[in-house]
Enzyme design. Structure first.
Site, short mmCIF file in Angstrom:
data_model
loop_
_atom_site.label_atom_id
_atom_site.label_comp_id
_atom_site.label_asym_id
_atom_site.label_seq_id
_atom_site.Cartn_x
_atom_site.Cartn_y
_atom_site.Cartn_z
N LYS A 36 -35.64 52.42 25.29
CA LYS A 36 -36.41 52.98 26.40
C LYS A 36 -36.94 51.85 27.27
O LYS A 36 -36.92 50.67 26.89
CB LYS A 36 -37.56 53.82 25.86
CG LYS A 36 -38.59 53.04 25.05
CD LYS A 36 -39.69 53.95 24.51
CE LYS A 36 -40.70 53.15 23.70
NZ LYS A 36 -41.81 54.00 23.19
N ARG A 132 -52.17 61.35 20.30
CA ARG A 132 -51.27 61.25 21.45
C ARG A 132 -50.31 62.42 21.35
O ARG A 132 -50.70 63.51 20.94
CB ARG A 132 -50.58 59.87 21.41
CG ARG A 132 -50.26 59.28 22.76
CD ARG A 132 -49.69 57.88 22.65
NE ARG A 132 -48.50 57.80 21.81
CZ ARG A 132 -47.78 56.70 21.65
NH1 ARG A 132 -48.14 55.57 22.26
NH2 ARG A 132 -46.70 56.69 20.89
N TYR A 266 -52.10 32.22 49.31
CA TYR A 266 -53.18 33.07 49.80
C TYR A 266 -54.53 32.74 49.17
O TYR A 266 -54.62 32.33 48.01
CB TYR A 266 -52.87 34.53 49.52
CG TYR A 266 -51.70 35.10 50.27
CD1 TYR A 266 -51.64 35.08 51.66
CD2 TYR A 266 -50.64 35.69 49.58
CE1 TYR A 266 -50.56 35.62 52.33
CE2 TYR A 266 -49.55 36.23 50.25
CZ TYR A 266 -49.52 36.20 51.63
OH TYR A 266 -48.45 36.73 52.31
N MET A 314 -46.02 38.37 46.59
CA MET A 314 -45.10 39.44 46.26
C MET A 314 -43.71 38.92 45.94
O MET A 314 -43.05 39.41 45.01
CB MET A 314 -45.01 40.45 47.42
CG MET A 314 -44.17 41.67 47.10
SD MET A 314 -44.04 42.82 48.48
CE MET A 314 -45.73 43.39 48.63
#
Length: 374
Positions: A36, A132, A266, A314
């Site tokens: 997964k 859960r 930044y 980013m």
């Protein structure tokens, strides 16, 4: 270079890890490779191709992952997460074994299996003090009663999941979970004699399973990828020699010298204390290189550790090349993994970010190319 940045997946390491973990299974349990989350970020295709034929199941979380899995293999598949009611028939058509954890989906599973003309194989999830997904112990009788009206549902196993096992030697909760599960399993087996059982992921294999308990399946996740569930288990099972299977590679996009007193990136969080040789790495938080690594993370260039300077943006960040003055544009940068004798580990990155190694690999962008080797 073939790719500006890529994830290199070591198939030989995956095979080694699988063999090592199989070697400590004390029962005749089958093995499910947990793939997964894009195989914990390593790449579904690459991991399935490396392990297909060597495991008994592949385990995914949802219908989208099942669809992707079925383009790669016809091996038995477990879908242990949420499948929307409208997708249950499709999951059964794709020959998945799915989880039952509430009453709401029984009718949909029964209807779909009857229409397909074959029994649906299901695994009954018990919420044994995890809080859960799963059927609460007080609800097991009700679910079993409802299952009597579902002749086309075949309960093949009951299972649970440990809540607090990786980094504690206190077995109080573990034993409580096992006691709750055993009580529920007895009820399930009264209705479905011979039904299978499973409880353990990698951490359970390294702890609970070592007592010789007779589980029928072990769900191997983090260990397959060469990572340990926790530091205590890494120390206890270091003899396994698990090998990290992921290497995250990029290349220097620019190399230049910044003068004394020059800001970097930044927010002006780093100002050069002297004239500094720096490099720009074309990866950032959109690729999974977390912003929390600003001013604290490291990468490898020329086999040397190079500090991250200023904030991670980013799509890029800056590193200190003072220790590798010979570095030039397009030289290899390792964000995760080894270069020469040095290594950046998922655990090191996780420590900086106050998280776990699982998150480091699974958050690597699926858009980055995955390349198999070994």
């Amino acid at each position: 270079m073939s790719n500006l940045s890529e994830i290199q997946v070591d198939g030989a390491a995956l095979s080694h890890n699988l063999a090592a973990l199989k070697g400590i299974i004390r029962s005749k349990a089958k093995v499910a490779a947990v793939v997964k989350g894009n195989a914990y970020g390593h790449g579904l295709r690459e991991v399935v191709q490396a392990l297909d034929g060597h495991v008994d199941y592949f385990q995914v979380d949802d219908i989208d992952e099942l669809r992707a899995l079925r383009t790669l293999t016809s091996s038995p598949a477990l879908v242990l997460g949420y499948v929307p009611l409208g997708n249950i028939r499709e999951a059964l058509e794709l020959r998945a074994e799915i989880a039952i954890y509430d009453l709401e989906r029984l009718d949909a599973i029964q209807e779909a299996s009857a229409e397909l003309g074959r029994a649906a194989k299901v695994h009954l999830k018990i919420d044994a003090l995890l809080g859960r997904q799963g059927v609460l112990p007080t609800e097991v009788d009700c679910v079993l009663a409802a299952l009597k009206d579902c002749p086309d549902i075949d309960v093949v196993a009951a299972y649970a999941h440990f809540a607090n096992i990786e980094d504690t030697t206190d077995e109080t909760h573990l034993l409580a979970q096992v006691a709750v599960f055993e009580d529920c399993l007895a009820k399930v087996r009264a209705a479905y004699p011979g039904v299978g059982r499973h409880f353990s992921a990698t951490s359970g294999l390294m702890t609970y399973e070592q007592s010789g308990v007779e589980n029928d399946l072990v769900r191997l996740g983090i260990g397959l990828y060469g990572l340990y569930p926790s530091e205590p288990l890494a120390l206890a099972f270091q003899a396994l020699g698990l090998k990290p299977a992921m290497r995250w590679v990029s290349h220097l996009a620019q190399v230049k010298t910044l003068p004394l007193g020059h800001p970097v990136s930044y927010g002006l969080t780093y100002i050069t204390p002297c004239s500094m040789r720096v490099g720009v790495v074309p990866q950032g938080y959109s690729d999974g290189f977390d912003r929390g690594l600003s001013n604290v993370g490291h990468v490898l260039v020329g086999g040397k550790r190079c500090a991250v300077l200023g904030r991670v943006a980013m799509n890029m960040f800056v590193v200190d090349l003072s220790s590798v003055p010979e570095a030039k544009a397009e030289d290899e940068v390792v964000l995760l993994g080894a270069q020469g004798s040095e290594r950046i580990t998922a655990e090191e990155m996780a420590d900086h970010l106050r998280t776990i190694n699982y998150e480091i690999t699974t958050r690597v962008s699926p858009l980055l190319p995955r390349v198999s080797h070994g």
